[in-house]
Design a protein around this motif. Structure first.
Motif, PDB file in Angstrom:
ATOM      1  N   UNK A 292       0.808  -1.223   0.000  1.00 11.20           N
ATOM      2  CA  UNK A 292       0.000   0.000   0.000  1.00 11.20           C
ATOM      3  C   UNK A 292       0.840   1.271   0.000  1.00 11.20           C
ATOM      4  N   UNK A 293       0.532   2.161  -0.958  1.00 11.73           N
ATOM      5  CA  UNK A 293       1.210   3.444  -1.033  1.00 11.73           C
ATOM      6  C   UNK A 293       2.558   3.419  -1.712  1.00 11.73           C
ATOM      7  N   UNK A 294       2.967   2.259  -2.245  1.00  7.22           N
ATOM      8  CA  UNK A 294       4.287   2.155  -2.852  1.00  7.22           C
ATOM      9  C   UNK A 294       4.193   1.421  -4.196  1.00  7.22           C
ATOM     10  N   UNK A 295       5.013   1.830  -5.139  1.00  4.37           N
ATOM     11  CA  UNK A 295       5.113   1.114  -6.409  1.00  4.37           C
ATOM     12  C   UNK A 295       5.954  -0.149  -6.218  1.00  4.37           C
ATOM     13  N   UNK A 296       5.781  -1.101  -7.146  1.00  4.67           N
ATOM     14  CA  UNK A 296       6.568  -2.336  -7.127  1.00  4.67           C
ATOM     15  C   UNK A 296       7.406  -2.413  -8.404  1.00  4.67           C
ATOM     16  N   UNK A 297       8.569  -3.078  -8.280  1.00  9.44           N
ATOM     17  CA  UNK A 297       9.525  -3.112  -9.377  1.00  9.44           C
ATOM     18  C   UNK A 297      10.103  -4.503  -9.566  1.00  9.44           C
ATOM     19  N   UNK A 298      10.215  -4.893 -10.832  1.00 10.82           N
ATOM     20  CA  UNK A 298      10.800  -6.166 -11.219  1.00 10.82           C
ATOM     21  C   UNK A 298      11.973  -5.866 -12.146  1.00 10.82           C
ATOM     22  N   UNK A 299      13.191  -6.169 -11.693  1.00 11.56           N
ATOM     23  CA  UNK A 299      14.412  -5.870 -12.435  1.00 11.56           C
ATOM     24  C   UNK A 299      15.024  -7.178 -12.908  1.00 11.56           C
ATOM     25  N   UNK A 300      15.165  -7.312 -14.220  1.00 10.01           N
ATOM     26  CA  UNK A 300      15.549  -8.584 -14.830  1.00 10.01           C
ATOM     27  C   UNK A 300      16.825  -8.411 -15.656  1.00 10.01           C
ATOM     28  N   UNK A 301      17.860  -9.159 -15.301  1.00 11.62           N
ATOM     29  CA  UNK A 301      19.136  -9.059 -16.018  1.00 11.62           C
ATOM     30  C   UNK A 301      19.261 -10.236 -16.984  1.00 11.62           C
TER      31      UNK A 301
END
Length: 261
Positions: free
Chosen positions: A160-169
């Motif tokens: 809640x209240x925060x973005x989510x991030x998926x970082x793929x190398x």
């Protein structure tokens, strides 16, 4: 809320080598951005700055308008997951063990569906049948999909209240053609349907054209272009950066592709 992951004039130096030189880029939550460039361009170095694994020698990395180190590590782990190039593990963990590691940051505030999340993450990447296999006995492609399930499990539910991030190398490096498309379709779906910011280092220009919303093009540690894939990956730019000739064509579904001359 400004749902962005941003590098501002960031440089990365290791020893006497400059890996990134005053790179500025903004990545939006809800979009799939591909980082492209030839070998040694600084793609993985930029990803390491964006995830907080390495601090910039100069400049700043901001998440939703705040410096990365302003966030408690546990909160960062709940909203940002990294899939690295090295997919092996040191112990004889099963696939399910590895995917369950993705839930470790949630141990203080566990979801009411912890077990279900692990099963759904394995199902999403097609490794449910491998759940009790030891990870290091699997093929490279199977390990890649198991580790992808781990990072999906890590950010499965909104914070809640925060973005989510998926970082793929380089998430498609060990995969066959079928699974390359399946994994990138999944990544794009997480961006568009779940509002996750997806940033992936890729080498295949046609995969970037097919699945990415935006492309960041690096060469020699500097940004060469940034924008929609069809605009960035022009014939002239591909020739200049990769020193190969290409011809744009449309496939049967109308998707733009580049044919090597």
């Amino acid at each position: 809320m400004s749902a962005y992951l941003e590098a501002r004039a960031t440089s990365c130096r290791v020893g006497g080598a400059t890996l990134l030189d005053s790179v500025s880029a903004r990545f939006a939550a809800g979009q799939f951005t591909a980082i492209l460039g030839p070998n040694g361009a600084g793609k993985s170095s930029l990803l390491s700055l964006l995830c907080g694994q390495r601090k910039p020698s100069q400049g700043r990395v901001l998440l939703d308008g705040q410096a990365l180190d302003a966030y408690p590590p546990l909160l960062m782990a709940r909203r940002r997951a990294l899939l690295p190039q090295d997919l092996s593990v040191a112990f004889d963990y099963t696939v399910q063990d590895v995917v369950e590691l993705g839930r470790y940051p949630h141990r203080q505030q566990p979801s009411s569906q912890e077990a279900e999340i692990v099963q759904r993450a394995m199902q999403a990447t097609g490794v449910q049948a491998l759940a009790q296999r030891v990870l290091n006995t699997l093929s490279g492609g199977e390990r890649a999909r198991a580790q992808l399930a781990r990072v999906l499990a890590q950010i499965w539910e909104p914070v809640p209240g925060h973005s989510r991030w998926l970082l793929l190398d380089e998430p498609t490096a060990a995969l066959d053609v079928h699974h390359q498309h399946a994994v990138l379709r999944l990544a794009r779906r997480w961006a568009h349907e779940h509002g996750v910011g997806v940033v992936a280092v890729l080498h295949d220009l046609n995969l970037a054209l097919r699945y990415a919303d935006q492309v960041l093009l690096l060469q020699n540690g500097q940004v060469q272009a940034d924008g929609p894939p069809a605009h960035v990956l022009s014939e002239a730019t591909v020739r200049r950066i990769w020193q190969v000739d290409v011809h744009p064509v449309r496939d049967a579904d109308g998707n733009l592709q580049l044919l090597m001359a």
